[in-house]
Design an enzyme around this catalytic site. Structure first.
Site, PDB file in Angstrom:
ATOM      1  N   CYS A  79      83.490  80.098  40.670  1.00 13.89           N
ATOM      2  CA  CYS A  79      83.239  81.229  41.564  1.00 13.89           C
ATOM      3  C   CYS A  79      81.839  81.134  42.160  1.00 13.89           C
ATOM      4  O   CYS A  79      80.888  80.761  41.480  1.00 13.89           O
ATOM      5  CB  CYS A  79      83.365  82.549  40.813  1.00 13.89           C
ATOM      6  SG  CYS A  79      85.047  83.044  40.503  1.00 13.89           S
ATOM      7  N   HIS A  80      81.745  81.518  43.418  1.00 11.03           N
ATOM      8  CA  HIS A  80      80.459  81.547  44.103  1.00 11.03           C
ATOM      9  C   HIS A  80      79.754  82.871  43.806  1.00 11.03           C
ATOM     10  O   HIS A  80      80.408  83.909  43.714  1.00 11.03           O
ATOM     11  CB  HIS A  80      80.660  81.441  45.624  1.00 11.03           C
ATOM     12  CG  HIS A  80      81.226  80.130  46.043  1.00 11.03           C
ATOM     13  ND1 HIS A  80      82.577  79.859  45.971  1.00 11.03           N
ATOM     14  CD2 HIS A  80      80.641  79.016  46.531  1.00 11.03           C
ATOM     15  CE1 HIS A  80      82.792  78.628  46.402  1.00 11.03           C
ATOM     16  NE2 HIS A  80      81.636  78.096  46.745  1.00 11.03           N
ATOM     17  N   MET A 116      88.303  87.701  42.544  1.00  9.70           N
ATOM     18  CA  MET A 116      87.902  87.498  41.148  1.00  9.70           C
ATOM     19  C   MET A 116      86.967  88.599  40.673  1.00  9.70           C
ATOM     20  O   MET A 116      87.044  89.037  39.517  1.00  9.70           O
ATOM     21  CB  MET A 116      87.254  86.126  40.961  1.00  9.70           C
ATOM     22  CG  MET A 116      88.208  84.964  41.209  1.00  9.70           C
ATOM     23  SD  MET A 116      89.752  85.061  40.254  1.00  9.70           S
ATOM     24  CE  MET A 116      89.137  84.984  38.592  1.00  9.70           C
ATOM     25  N   GLU A 117      86.118  89.091  41.559  1.00 14.52           N
ATOM     26  CA  GLU A 117      85.208  90.180  41.192  1.00 14.52           C
ATOM     27  C   GLU A 117      85.986  91.464  40.897  1.00 14.52           C
ATOM     28  O   GLU A 117      85.673  92.178  39.930  1.00 14.52           O
ATOM     29  CB  GLU A 117      84.170  90.393  42.288  1.00 14.52           C
ATOM     30  CG  GLU A 117      83.120  89.309  42.366  1.00 14.52           C
ATOM     31  CD  GLU A 117      83.590  87.963  42.936  1.00 14.52           C
ATOM     32  OE1 GLU A 117      82.833  86.987  42.835  1.00 14.52           O
ATOM     33  OE2 GLU A 117      84.721  87.875  43.484  1.00 14.52           O
ATOM     34  N   ASP A 131      87.323  99.038  23.515  1.00  9.38           N
ATOM     35  CA  ASP A 131      86.171  99.082  22.602  1.00  9.38           C
ATOM     36  C   ASP A 131      85.800 100.513  22.235  1.00  9.38           C
ATOM     37  O   ASP A 131      85.493 100.803  21.081  1.00  9.38           O
ATOM     38  CB  ASP A 131      84.976  98.371  23.227  1.00  9.38           C
ATOM     39  CG  ASP A 131      83.770  98.377  22.309  1.00  9.38           C
ATOM     40  OD1 ASP A 131      83.899  97.903  21.153  1.00  9.38           O
ATOM     41  OD2 ASP A 131      82.703  98.861  22.732  1.00  9.38           O
TER      42      ASP A 131
END
Length: 163
Positions: A79-80, A116-117, A131
């Site tokens: 990824c960039h 992807m982000e 969590d």
């Protein structure tokens, strides 16, 4: 531009490589991703009442998702790094399913997309919910992570079926 056999992230020697996007035009890019966190009715009630032992799960998950989007390039090797102009994480509680639907949105103007982000933000927000709830329930499910929408760039607009 392809490397070997049309694979963009493999060079002529078969080695992994980051694609050069320097020649691509900057366009406005938007991506939405979603996932679902499924839990027991008792855990869902504690989350909704902000009564979990660790505190406000959704506020914490929102910040975690935003931070994750900003760090995507450090975790996904090809990824960039992107100058994100906007990231948001939204939650829709669904009482009938004892679930939280997570939707993450990422935007930039640049030569490559922000899918992807958005996916990273959705998944890390979901993991943060886990969590925050694990003290009261260990068998929480995180399901159905997918790209919901993307726009911008050469490939145009994509909307997930059934969205």
């Amino acid at each position: 531009m392809s490397g070997t056999g049309g694979l963009t992230h493999i060079d002529g020697s078969g080695d992994a490589r980051m694609v050069d996007v320097g020649h691509k035009a900057d366009t406005r890019r938007v991506a939405l991703a979603g996932t679902t966190v499924r839990m027991s009715a008792a855990t869902f009630a504690l989350l909704r009442e902000n009564a979990l032992p660790k505190g406000d799960a959704l506020a914490t998950a929102k910040v975690a998702g935003i931070l994750a989007a900003k760090q995507t390039h450090t975790l996904i090797p090809m990824c960039h790094p992107l100058p994100l102009s906007y990231v948001d994480v939204r939650f829709t509680p669904v009482e009938a399913e004892s679930a939280i639907h997570v939707e993450a949105e990422a935007r930039t103007t640049g030569p490559t997309g922000v899918e992807m982000e958005a996916l990273m933000a959705a998944q890390i927000a979901a993991l943060t919910i886990y969590d925050m709830c694990k003290a009261v329930q260990k068998d929480i499910l995180i399901t159905d992570c997918r790209l919901l929408h993307k726009s911008g760039g050469k490939s145009g607009t994509y909307d997930a079926p059934g969205r």
